[in-house]
Design a protein around this motif. Structure first.
Motif, PDB file in Angstrom:
ATOM      1  N   ALA A 103     -21.531  -7.449 -45.822  1.00  0.00           N
ATOM      2  CA  ALA A 103     -20.305  -7.363 -46.428  1.00  0.00           C
ATOM      3  C   ALA A 103     -19.826  -6.010 -46.310  1.00  0.00           C
ATOM      4  O   ALA A 103     -18.606  -5.310 -46.347  1.00  0.00           O
ATOM      5  N   ASP A 104     -20.680  -4.717 -46.410  1.00  0.00           N
ATOM      6  CA  ASP A 104     -20.404  -3.317 -46.292  1.00  0.00           C
ATOM      7  C   ASP A 104     -20.511  -2.632 -44.813  1.00  0.00           C
ATOM      8  O   ASP A 104     -20.623  -1.477 -44.874  1.00  0.00           O
ATOM      9  N   GLY A 105     -20.620  -3.448 -43.811  1.00  0.00           N
ATOM     10  CA  GLY A 105     -20.991  -2.906 -42.446  1.00  0.00           C
ATOM     11  C   GLY A 105     -19.756  -2.593 -41.661  1.00  0.00           C
ATOM     12  O   GLY A 105     -18.433  -2.919 -41.995  1.00  0.00           O
ATOM     13  N   LEU A 106     -20.025  -2.142 -40.490  1.00  0.00           N
ATOM     14  CA  LEU A 106     -18.684  -1.818 -39.620  1.00  0.00           C
ATOM     15  C   LEU A 106     -17.834  -3.075 -39.417  1.00  0.00           C
ATOM     16  O   LEU A 106     -16.296  -2.916 -39.430  1.00  0.00           O
ATOM     17  N   PHE A 107     -18.595  -4.201 -39.309  1.00  0.00           N
ATOM     18  CA  PHE A 107     -17.461  -5.307 -38.644  1.00  0.00           C
ATOM     19  C   PHE A 107     -16.532  -5.815 -39.850  1.00  0.00           C
ATOM     20  O   PHE A 107     -15.319  -5.962 -39.737  1.00  0.00           O
ATOM     21  N   MET A 108     -16.907  -5.893 -41.197  1.00  0.00           N
ATOM     22  CA  MET A 108     -16.190  -6.319 -42.280  1.00  0.00           C
ATOM     23  C   MET A 108     -15.089  -5.463 -42.617  1.00  0.00           C
ATOM     24  O   MET A 108     -14.189  -5.566 -43.079  1.00  0.00           O
ATOM     25  N   HIS A 109     -15.440  -4.098 -42.526  1.00  0.00           N
ATOM     26  CA  HIS A 109     -14.578  -2.979 -42.868  1.00  0.00           C
ATOM     27  C   HIS A 109     -13.564  -2.518 -42.055  1.00  0.00           C
ATOM     28  O   HIS A 109     -12.611  -1.796 -42.451  1.00  0.00           O
ATOM     29  N   PHE A 110     -13.824  -2.696 -40.583  1.00  0.00           N
ATOM     30  CA  PHE A 110     -13.004  -2.031 -39.604  1.00  0.00           C
ATOM     31  C   PHE A 110     -12.457  -3.056 -38.504  1.00  0.00           C
ATOM     32  O   PHE A 110     -12.732  -2.875 -37.250  1.00  0.00           O
TER      33      PHE A 110
END
Length: 256
Positions: A103-110
């Motif tokens: 939930a806190d990685g590149l994929f979810m945030h960007f």
């Protein structure tokens, strides 16, 4: 690096081979198709004995149609292996998320939410998701894993991190100064920024890259940046090399 190196003005592509290096696409299938049409028109109008189209990574996230971008690149490479496709950090981030939902990685945030949408799956970056154990995240992740064709996973896993032709070295983000080109780490090739961008000296070859958005293609003595924020600006850029001739190509579409 040694004191000597190749200056952009002196750099040449291989004799008889035209090179095209396309910047970050980020889900803009419309712009990728338009750029390929422009290149194909050039190759028909002024044919050479050989050519390469080099895609510099970041095909996924942020823009509206990552799935179609990957479909297009798979087909292009299968049709003609002179279509070369390099890895970007977002492409590897997509693979990482498929392997382990974070939930806190590149994929979810960007921009991964938009990537998932292109496969018909809804993800949410909010809603109190604090770890892999969250039931909603696990459910959404399972749906995405089911929706992404194995051919797309295999394609992303197959991506090289760099390629070189003539006096040019192509990668997604850049290189680490003072490390030989053949010894660069994959992590640097897809992630590096300031150490590379701020380096004043020449490199053994001119580095052609994306990763760091600029308003228009940036041509420096030691590098060329063709990431013009296509997903948002509606401008996709490429470097064209034909012997000693170097040009910037752009195609334009809707801005967001």
């Amino acid at each position: 690096m040694t004191e000597t190196g190749i200056h952009f003005l002196d750099a040449r592509g291989p004799d008889g081979m035209r090179l095209y290096a396309i910047g970050d696409v980020h889900g803009r299938y419309d712009l990728l198709v338009a750029m390929h049409r422009r290149i194909e028109s050039e190759l028909k109008t002024a044919p050479l004995s050989d050519w390469r189209i080099i895609h510099l990574g970041d095909y996924t996230d942020r823009g509206p149609d990552s799935k179609s971008v990957i479909d297009f690149l798979i087909e292009a490479r299968e049709r003609d292996p002179r279509n070369l496709v390099l890895a970007g950090n977002h492409d590897i981030g997509f693979l990482d998320f498929l392997a382990e939902p974070d939930a806190d990685g590149l994929f979810m945030h960007f921009g991964g939410v938009q990537t998932a949408q292109s496969y018909g799956v809804s993800l949410s970056a909010g809603g109190g998701w604090f770890g892999r154990s969250d039931e909603a995240l696990l459910h959404s992740h399972a749906a995405l894993v089911e929706a992404v064709p194995q051919s797309h996973v295999d394609f992303l896993r197959s991506l090289a991190f760099s390629v070189s032709f003539g006096d040019f070295f192509f990668c997604h983000a850049g290189i680490r100064p003072d490390v030989p080109l053949g010894s660069q780490s994959p992590q640097d090739l897809i992630w590096i920024r300031d150490t590379f961008l701020d380096h004043p000296g020449l490199y053994p070859k001119v580095i052609v890259h994306g990763h760091t958005p600029v308003p228009e293609a940036e041509v420096m003595a030691n590098r060329v940046n063709v990431d013009t924020l296509a997903w948002q600006s509606g401008i996709l850029s490429a470097l064209a090399v034909n012997g000693a001739e170097k040009r910037i190509l752009t195609v334009e579409g809707k801005a967001f």
